[in-house]
Design a protein around this motif. Structure first.
Motif, short mmCIF file in Angstrom:
data_model
loop_
_atom_site.label_atom_id
_atom_site.label_comp_id
_atom_site.label_asym_id
_atom_site.label_seq_id
_atom_site.Cartn_x
_atom_site.Cartn_y
_atom_site.Cartn_z
N VAL A 140 40.74 43.83 47.29
CA VAL A 140 39.91 43.46 48.58
C VAL A 140 40.61 44.55 49.56
CG1 VAL A 140 39.98 41.73 50.49
CG2 VAL A 140 39.96 41.02 48.13
N GLY A 141 39.68 45.06 50.35
CA GLY A 141 40.18 46.02 51.58
C GLY A 141 39.77 45.65 53.00
N VAL A 142 39.95 46.53 53.89
CA VAL A 142 39.56 46.17 55.13
C VAL A 142 38.33 47.13 55.45
CG1 VAL A 142 40.08 46.40 57.56
CG2 VAL A 142 41.79 45.67 55.88
N SER A 143 37.35 46.63 55.86
CA SER A 143 36.02 47.18 56.44
C SER A 143 36.24 48.27 57.44
CB SER A 143 35.13 46.50 56.73
OG SER A 143 35.02 45.46 57.87
N GLY A 144 35.63 49.52 57.64
CA GLY A 144 35.72 50.51 58.47
C GLY A 144 37.09 51.25 58.45
N THR A 145 37.73 51.07 57.36
CA THR A 145 38.87 51.91 57.20
C THR A 145 38.82 52.84 56.16
OG1 THR A 145 40.31 49.89 57.66
CG2 THR A 145 41.60 51.71 56.81
N SER A 146 39.49 54.18 56.18
CA SER A 146 39.20 54.92 55.07
C SER A 146 40.25 55.54 54.56
CB SER A 146 38.61 56.26 56.01
OG SER A 146 39.34 56.75 56.89
N ASP A 147 41.63 54.89 54.77
CA ASP A 147 42.81 55.29 53.93
C ASP A 147 43.40 54.27 52.73
OD1 ASP A 147 43.48 53.47 55.70
OD2 ASP A 147 45.27 54.63 56.71
N GLN A 148 42.42 53.65 52.40
CA GLN A 148 43.07 52.61 51.53
C GLN A 148 43.02 53.03 49.96
OE1 GLN A 148 41.24 48.29 53.21
NE2 GLN A 148 39.78 49.98 53.11
N VAL A 149 44.17 52.81 49.25
CA VAL A 149 44.24 53.55 48.14
C VAL A 149 43.88 52.56 47.11
CG1 VAL A 149 45.73 54.76 46.01
CG2 VAL A 149 45.87 55.56 48.62
N VAL A 150 42.98 52.77 45.86
CA VAL A 150 42.61 51.73 45.09
C VAL A 150 43.05 52.28 43.72
CG1 VAL A 150 40.96 50.30 43.79
CG2 VAL A 150 40.74 50.92 46.44
N THR A 151 43.83 51.35 42.78
CA THR A 151 44.04 51.71 41.55
C THR A 151 42.91 51.18 40.64
OG1 THR A 151 46.60 51.59 42.18
CG2 THR A 151 46.03 51.42 39.93
N VAL A 152 42.60 51.93 39.77
CA VAL A 152 41.40 51.56 38.91
C VAL A 152 41.96 51.67 37.37
CG1 VAL A 152 39.10 51.82 38.04
CG2 VAL A 152 39.71 52.43 40.51
N ALA A 176 39.41 54.43 48.85
CA ALA A 176 38.12 53.61 48.92
C ALA A 176 37.34 54.27 50.20
CB ALA A 176 38.26 52.12 49.16
N PRO A 177 36.02 54.52 50.08
CA PRO A 177 35.46 55.13 51.25
C PRO A 177 35.26 54.12 52.31
CG PRO A 177 33.76 54.66 49.43
CD PRO A 177 35.25 54.38 49.06
N SER A 178 35.03 54.34 53.62
CA SER A 178 34.78 53.36 54.64
C SER A 178 33.21 52.77 54.58
CB SER A 178 34.98 54.20 56.23
OG SER A 178 34.85 53.36 57.05
#
Length: 548
Positions: A273-285, A320-322
């Motif tokens: 889960v991340g925050v919408s409209g934000t472009s600096d959230q790192v996701v581990t896949v 994660a892209p915004s």
């Protein structure tokens, strides 16, 4: 003892006795046609055959040109044949194309045991094959263009009759391919760059596997062709990609390499889960078969791709892209997104500070999608009636036992995204200033399935044709059995490949439907698929036959 009618200049050898080296030494064909003879010995001489119509004549010899001896030898004038064909009729200017000549009858191909192909003025020896065909190698030529190709017999140099056109084209070459890698299962669309490409006779070859023109090998320009990589028969490994412009008779030999590898698969994402409209959230896949490649990417939803950082063959990280609120699937591609198989792991974009979300985040413009809205509010109590607002259209909703609001999307005339808010009695904003996003897509339809029957054990790949298909949220359904993840693959907006499940009920005939929002809405076109036992072969009678 034979020659083509209407052709002059054929030299025949006459065997007999008592021949003399005189000025009057001559041969007579029939009653009137007399030709000077060349003395070879008292038992052998050579004569040029005169031109005449079809038929058989007696051949006699005279030492003085007046008195001709008796003879039982006959010479046959046959009809000139022009039914022979050549394949291929196109080759590179560098030469070397093996041209096969078929359609010659026995009389044409056996006058003196040798045959030559003449390309313009270049005479090339032909080899007789086991089925009566002749094979000759096209010579090289400095210029491109069409030349006349004829056939002649060996020492007599007599034309068989007729001519064919052979076209010299620019010698093709391959300089690079992209992507450089793809799945062993095949299906990667590979752009091949080079020169000398042409649409007619186009083929691609991956190792030893050829891809025919049409959907498998598409002409883009004289320097680019698009080839669909076939499945690898030898598994993981490197093969050379080559191109032919004369239906596979000649391929390039540049050995530009393409790597077959096991497809990357995703098993989980963290955080999910991340925050919408934000472009600096790192996701581990997390998954398997990730490659240390400059083309390694993560894909969020259908179109959003970002660079992935390689951590190990089972872990990558990406930013994660915004985007707006909603839930998307996450995939990893080793080859820049050409192959990115969407799986079950999902990533949810929630509004900042609110924790509100909706699922599914898209549905058909015809409406009727059951949308579940999750969030925290004192009004989200079981049995509470609230109003869902899609853009400007309102629909009544009800909070279920899980504390989630469920409402049905209204119909709309346009595709695209609309904001979604929730109102209480009196117009109070339940979600405060937060709004979610719901995307309307064009109506999805199924128009046909092929094959329309398969084994009750399942496992067969079924091509589903229709319109409005999307990869994000793609599922197939056979009766009541749903297929998702690796069991479905989008080929185009009008074609989906589904792996048929096994038969799980007494119903042999089931409807095949498609969903593009994770099963919330399926088509209802009722295209049928039949579970039936596979055909088996027990014996063949007879078990052999003559070729041809």
């Amino acid at each position: 003892s034979q020659a083509l009618s209407g052709v002059a200049g054929v030299v025949v050898t006459v065997l007999g006795e008592n021949f003399e080296a005189t000025g009057g030494l001559s041969c007579r064909f029939g009653l009137n046609e007399t030709m000077a003879a060349r003395y070879l010995s008292s038992t052998k001489l050579a004569c040029v055959v005169p031109s005449r119509a079809v038929g058989t004549v007696a051949v006699s010899v005279s030492n003085d040109g007046v008195d001709f001896g008796t003879s039982l030898v006959r010479f046959a004038y046959t009809v000139a044949q022009t039914t022979w064909v050549i394949s291929p009729s196109v080759g590179p200017a560098k030469g070397g194309t093996l041209v096969t000549v078929t359609g010659l009858d026995q009389s044409e191909g056996s006058l003196d045991g040798e045959m030559f192909c003449v390309f313009g003025t270049e005479r090339m020896a032909a080899t007789l094959g086991t089925s009566g065909e002749y094979v000759c190698q096209a010579p090289g030529r400095q210029a491109t263009g069409t030349v006349s190709m004829t056939l002649t017999h060996g020492t007599s140099r007599m034309d068989v009759g007729g001519s064919r056109e052979f076209e010299y084209v620019t010698t093709a070459s391959v300089s690079e391919v992209w992507p450089l890698r793809g799945s062993v299962a095949g299906g990667s669309v590979v752009s091949v760059t080079g020169s000398g490409f042409r649409e007619a006779g186009l083929r691609c070859r991956f190792g030893t596997e050829e891809v025919l023109g049409g959907a498998g090998a598409q002409f883009v320009s004289s320097t680019v062709v698009a080839c669909v990589a076939p499945g690898s028969m030898s598994g993981v490994g490197t093969v050379a990609v080559e191109v032919s412009v004369n239906d596979g008779s000649d391929f390039t030999s540049d050995r530009v390499e393409f790597l077959y590898e096991t497809s990357a698969t995703v098993t989980s994402v963290w955080p999910s889960v991340g925050v919408s409209g934000t472009s600096d959230q790192v996701v581990t896949v997390v998954g398997e078969h990730f490659a240390r490649s400059s083309d390694l990417i993560c894909r969020f939803g259908l179109n959003e791709t970002v660079r992935a950082e390689y951590e190990s063959s089972s872990m990558v990280t990406c930013v994660a892209p915004s985007r707006g609120s909603g839930t998307v699937s996450v995939a990893v591609s080793n080859n820049g997104g050409v192959d990115a198989y969407l799986g079950q792991p999902m990533y949810q974009y929630s509004s900042a500070g609110s924790g509100w979300s909706l699922s599914p985040s898209k549905g058909p413009r015809s409406g009727g999608t059951e949308v579940t809205i999750k969030g925290s509010s004192d009004l989200m109590r079981q049995g509470q009636e609230l109003v869902c607002v899609f853009g400007t259209a309102q629909r009544q909703g009800l909070v279920n036992e899980d504390g989630d609001l469920v409402c049905s999307s209204p119909a709309t005339s346009a595709v695209g995204g609309v904001s979604v808010t929730v109102l209480a009695t009196g117009g109070r904003e339940v979600m405060g200033l937060v709004s979610l996003e719901f995307e309307y897509h064009a109506t999805t339809r199924v128009t046909g399935v092929y094959p329309s029957a398969g084994s009750p054990t399942g496992g067969g790949v079924v091509s589903v044709r229709g319109e409005g298909f999307e990869a994000d949220g793609l599922q197939c359904r056979f009766g009541k059995e749903t297929v998702s993840g690796q069991g479905v693959k989008m080929l185009s907006s009008s074609l989906v490949a589904c792996v048929a499940p096994g038969q799980t009920s007494d119903d042999r005939i089931v409807a095949v439907e498609v969903s593009i929002n994770d099963g919330s809405d399926f088509t209802s076109d009722g295209r049928e698929y039949v579970f039936e036992p596979s055909a088996t072969v027990a014996a063949l009678r007879p078990s052999q036959a003559l070729s041809g």
